[in-house]
Design a protein around this motif. Structure first.
Motif, PDB file in Angstrom:
ATOM      1  N   MET A   1       1.116 -12.202 -13.489  1.00 55.78           N
ATOM      2  CA  MET A   1       0.572 -11.381 -12.402  1.00 55.78           C
ATOM      3  C   MET A   1       0.802 -12.093 -11.075  1.00 55.78           C
ATOM      4  N   GLU A   2       1.577 -11.482 -10.211  1.00 57.60           N
ATOM      5  CA  GLU A   2       1.841 -12.044  -8.884  1.00 57.60           C
ATOM      6  C   GLU A   2       0.955 -11.336  -7.870  1.00 57.60           C
ATOM      7  N   ILE A   3       0.036 -12.080  -7.269  1.00 55.23           N
ATOM      8  CA  ILE A   3      -0.910 -11.503  -6.311  1.00 55.23           C
ATOM      9  C   ILE A   3      -0.247 -11.437  -4.941  1.00 55.23           C
ATOM     10  N   PRO A   4      -0.230 -10.281  -4.303  1.00 54.76           N
ATOM     11  CA  PRO A   4       0.413 -10.183  -2.986  1.00 54.76           C
ATOM     12  C   PRO A   4      -0.356 -10.964  -1.932  1.00 54.76           C
ATOM     13  N   SER A   5       0.367 -11.395  -0.918  1.00 57.77           N
ATOM     14  CA  SER A   5      -0.257 -12.078   0.219  1.00 57.77           C
ATOM     15  C   SER A   5      -0.245 -11.151   1.420  1.00 57.77           C
ATOM     16  N   PHE A   6      -1.244 -11.337   2.292  1.00 57.65           N
ATOM     17  CA  PHE A   6      -1.418 -10.464   3.444  1.00 57.65           C
ATOM     18  C   PHE A   6      -1.701 -11.290   4.683  1.00 57.65           C
ATOM     19  N   GLN A   7      -1.604 -10.656   5.855  1.00 59.15           N
ATOM     20  CA  GLN A   7      -1.903 -11.305   7.120  1.00 59.15           C
ATOM     21  C   GLN A   7      -3.362 -11.137   7.527  1.00 59.15           C
ATOM     22  N   THR A   8      -3.948  -9.982   7.222  1.00 56.36           N
ATOM     23  CA  THR A   8      -5.318  -9.693   7.671  1.00 56.36           C
ATOM     24  C   THR A   8      -6.325  -9.704   6.526  1.00 56.36           C
ATOM     25  N   LEU A   9      -5.844  -9.911   5.313  1.00 57.12           N
ATOM     26  CA  LEU A   9      -6.686  -9.915   4.121  1.00 57.12           C
ATOM     27  C   LEU A   9      -6.375 -11.135   3.273  1.00 57.12           C
ATOM     28  N   GLU A  10      -7.316 -11.469   2.391  1.00 57.73           N
ATOM     29  CA  GLU A  10      -7.053 -12.442   1.336  1.00 57.73           C
ATOM     30  C   GLU A  10      -7.492 -11.812   0.027  1.00 57.73           C
ATOM     31  N   LEU A  11      -6.606 -11.839  -0.968  1.00 60.21           N
ATOM     32  CA  LEU A  11      -6.894 -11.224  -2.254  1.00 60.21           C
ATOM     33  C   LEU A  11      -6.847 -12.276  -3.350  1.00 60.21           C
ATOM     34  N   THR A  12      -7.897 -12.344  -4.155  1.00 60.58           N
ATOM     35  CA  THR A  12      -7.939 -13.241  -5.302  1.00 60.58           C
ATOM     36  C   THR A  12      -8.289 -12.431  -6.543  1.00 60.58           C
ATOM     37  N   VAL A  13      -7.889 -12.934  -7.709  1.00 59.99           N
ATOM     38  CA  VAL A  13      -8.270 -12.321  -8.979  1.00 59.99           C
ATOM     39  C   VAL A  13      -8.742 -13.433  -9.901  1.00 59.99           C
ATOM     40  N   ASP A  14      -9.972 -13.294 -10.392  1.00 62.53           N
ATOM     41  CA  ASP A  14     -10.564 -14.310 -11.260  1.00 62.53           C
ATOM     42  C   ASP A  14     -11.226 -13.615 -12.445  1.00 62.53           C
ATOM     43  N   ASP A  15     -10.672 -13.828 -13.632  1.00 66.41           N
ATOM     44  CA  ASP A  15     -11.256 -13.291 -14.862  1.00 66.41           C
ATOM     45  C   ASP A  15     -11.519 -11.787 -14.746  1.00 66.41           C
ATOM     46  N   GLY A  16     -10.546 -11.060 -14.242  1.00 60.92           N
ATOM     47  CA  GLY A  16     -10.625  -9.619 -14.168  1.00 60.92           C
ATOM     48  C   GLY A  16     -11.287  -9.052 -12.934  1.00 60.92           C
ATOM     49  N   ASN A  23      -9.995 -10.696   6.487  1.00 61.94           N
ATOM     50  CA  ASN A  23      -9.753 -12.082   6.887  1.00 61.94           C
ATOM     51  C   ASN A  23      -9.221 -12.200   8.306  1.00 61.94           C
ATOM     52  N   ARG A  24     -10.040 -11.773   9.256  1.00 61.43           N
ATOM     53  CA  ARG A  24      -9.792 -12.042  10.683  1.00 61.43           C
ATOM     54  C   ARG A  24     -11.099 -12.595  11.271  1.00 61.43           C
ATOM     55  N   PRO A  25     -11.589 -13.696  10.762  1.00 63.72           N
ATOM     56  CA  PRO A  25     -12.927 -14.154  11.147  1.00 63.72           C
ATOM     57  C   PRO A  25     -13.065 -14.431  12.636  1.00 63.72           C
ATOM     58  N   ASP A  26     -11.983 -14.810  13.301  1.00 61.25           N
ATOM     59  CA  ASP A  26     -12.042 -15.070  14.743  1.00 61.25           C
ATOM     60  C   ASP A  26     -12.276 -13.793  15.538  1.00 61.25           C
ATOM     61  N   ARG A  27     -11.991 -12.624  14.919  1.00 63.15           N
ATOM     62  CA  ARG A  27     -12.226 -11.322  15.560  1.00 63.15           C
ATOM     63  C   ARG A  27     -13.298 -10.533  14.794  1.00 63.15           C
ATOM     64  N   GLU A  34      -2.495  -2.936  11.156  1.00 65.68           N
ATOM     65  CA  GLU A  34      -1.976  -3.785  10.091  1.00 65.68           C
ATOM     66  C   GLU A  34      -2.981  -3.915   8.954  1.00 65.68           C
ATOM     67  N   MET A  35      -4.264  -4.069   9.287  1.00 61.32           N
ATOM     68  CA  MET A  35      -5.278  -4.144   8.250  1.00 61.32           C
ATOM     69  C   MET A  35      -5.326  -2.847   7.453  1.00 61.32           C
ATOM     70  N   VAL A  57     -15.216  -6.097  -2.232  1.00 60.10           N
ATOM     71  CA  VAL A  57     -14.720  -6.177  -0.856  1.00 60.10           C
ATOM     72  C   VAL A  57     -15.783  -6.860  -0.016  1.00 60.10           C
ATOM     73  N   THR A  58     -15.399  -7.904   0.704  1.00 60.34           N
ATOM     74  CA  THR A  58     -16.334  -8.632   1.564  1.00 60.34           C
ATOM     75  C   THR A  58     -15.562  -9.190   2.756  1.00 60.34           C
ATOM     76  N   GLY A  59     -16.249  -9.904   3.629  1.00 61.97           N
ATOM     77  CA  GLY A  59     -15.606 -10.422   4.826  1.00 61.97           C
ATOM     78  C   GLY A  59     -15.647 -11.933   4.886  1.00 61.97           C
ATOM     79  N   LYS A  60     -14.642 -12.506   5.519  1.00 59.59           N
ATOM     80  CA  LYS A  60     -14.643 -13.929   5.820  1.00 59.59           C
ATOM     81  C   LYS A  60     -15.448 -14.170   7.103  1.00 59.59           C
ATOM     82  N   GLY A  61     -16.138 -15.293   7.157  1.00 57.74           N
ATOM     83  CA  GLY A  61     -16.890 -15.621   8.361  1.00 57.74           C
ATOM     84  C   GLY A  61     -18.225 -14.906   8.421  1.00 57.74           C
ATOM     85  N   ARG A  62     -18.681 -14.589   9.620  1.00 59.28           N
ATOM     86  CA  ARG A  62     -20.044 -14.090   9.809  1.00 59.28           C
ATOM     87  C   ARG A  62     -20.157 -12.574   9.846  1.00 59.28           C
ATOM     88  N   ALA A  63     -19.045 -11.859   9.678  1.00 61.07           N
ATOM     89  CA  ALA A  63     -19.082 -10.396   9.733  1.00 61.07           C
ATOM     90  C   ALA A  63     -18.377  -9.810   8.517  1.00 61.07           C
TER      91      ALA A  63
END
Length: 293
Positions: A1-16, A23-27, A34-35, A57-63
């Motif tokens: 399984m090859e997980i795609p990479s993104f500029q505005t998102l981060e995607l991980t897969v762990d045990d299903g 992933n734009r925590p500075d904004r 693009e998002m 689905v969640t956010g990086k940083g404080r928002a």
């Protein structure tokens, strides 16, 4: 399984369990074109990957997401000036948040929002087609469109009243006020409220309940059945869909395994896969053609 990479998102897969981080925590994870494209691509990946059983689905940083990126100032929503989709007078404009919401609506995997902070504008409307929303104690929500001179988007005029009822939907949209997680819970917008450092763990715990000892095909079918029937004009439509889906699934390997494992008092090992064994009574990835009003 090859997980795609993104500029505005981060995607991980762990045990299903797939976790999709805005992933734009500075904004404050503000929404951009693009998002929008990357969110649609991410859900294309999770639907196509049998190893994925649920999506958080969640956010990086404080928002979670502070709404549309307003870097363009007063021209942010002027698509003619910005050269965006629909800038040509002969083109039909499609709202970007709505394209994301409709893609989530068509998801074949359960979707959980873990709202870790501010969720305003499209930051909250994109959550409405997600199946369950959990919030951190410091989360804040706002349908702030009336205070920006625009209207609620992302197909939320269809979703919001179905989630919380017309009265709450209209109050929040009319006032444009920002409200806290407790009010969101009391009015049914979120399932539960948690300390910030426990939020993600609670979302994973719920995702595991969805994924463990259940048929992936059953869940995919039921998700679509319940969402699609939210707009049905008569329960006969649901009866027809139930009947066709039950007929399709009745002789499946999953059903045999589900019954036998129960009778034999052992954990089930469901063999059917979403990619190959969905009932044929749905066009799973279709949506009506878009026509401008």
């Amino acid at each position: 399984m090859e997980i795609p990479s993104f500029q505005t998102l981060e995607l991980t897969v762990d045990d299903g369990i797939a976790t999709l981080y805005l992933n734009r925590p500075d904004r404050m994870n503000a929404f951009t074109r693009e998002m929008k494209d990357e969110l649609i691509a991410a859900f294309d990946f999770t639907d196509a990957t049998d190893e994925v059983r649920a999506v958080i689905v969640t956010g990086k940083g404080r928002a979670f997401c502070a709404g549309a990126d307003l870097a363009s100032g007063g021209d942010t929503f002027d698509y003619k000036k910005r050269g965006g989709e629909g800038a040509n007078p002969d083109d039909a404009h499609r709202d970007g948040g709505g394209q994301v919401a409709l893609r989530i609506y068509r998801s074949l995997k359960p979707v959980i929002a873990a709202v870790n902070g501010a969720a305003v504008g499209v930051g909250i409307t994109m959550q409405l087609p997600m199946d369950v929303r959990l919030a951190a104690e410091n989360a804040r929500f706002g349908f702030v469109f009336s205070k920006r001179g625009i209207v609620n988007e992302a197909a939320s005029s269809w979703f919001l009243s179905r989630v919380v009822g017309i009265s709450s939907a209209l109050e929040w949209c009319f006032t444009g006020r920002v409200f806290n997680a407790q009010e969101a819970k009391e009015r049914g917008l979120v399932r539960s409220v948690h300390p910030a450092d426990e939020l993600y763990g609670e979302a994973v715990k719920l995702a595991r309940e969805f994924a463990d000892q259940t048929s992936a095909v059953s869940i995919a079918a039921m998700r679509q059945m319940i969402w699609r029937m939210a707009g049905a004009s008569h329960p006969m439509e649901a009866h027809r869909l139930d009947s066709a889906t039950m007929k399709s699934r009745g002789g499946s390997n999953d059903v045999r395994e589900g019954v036998n494992s129960f009778l034999e008092k052992r954990p089930a090992q469901f063999p059917d896969r979403v990619s190959t064994d969905m009932p044929d009574c749905f066009e799973w990835q279709s949506e009506p053609p878009f026509k401008a009003i």
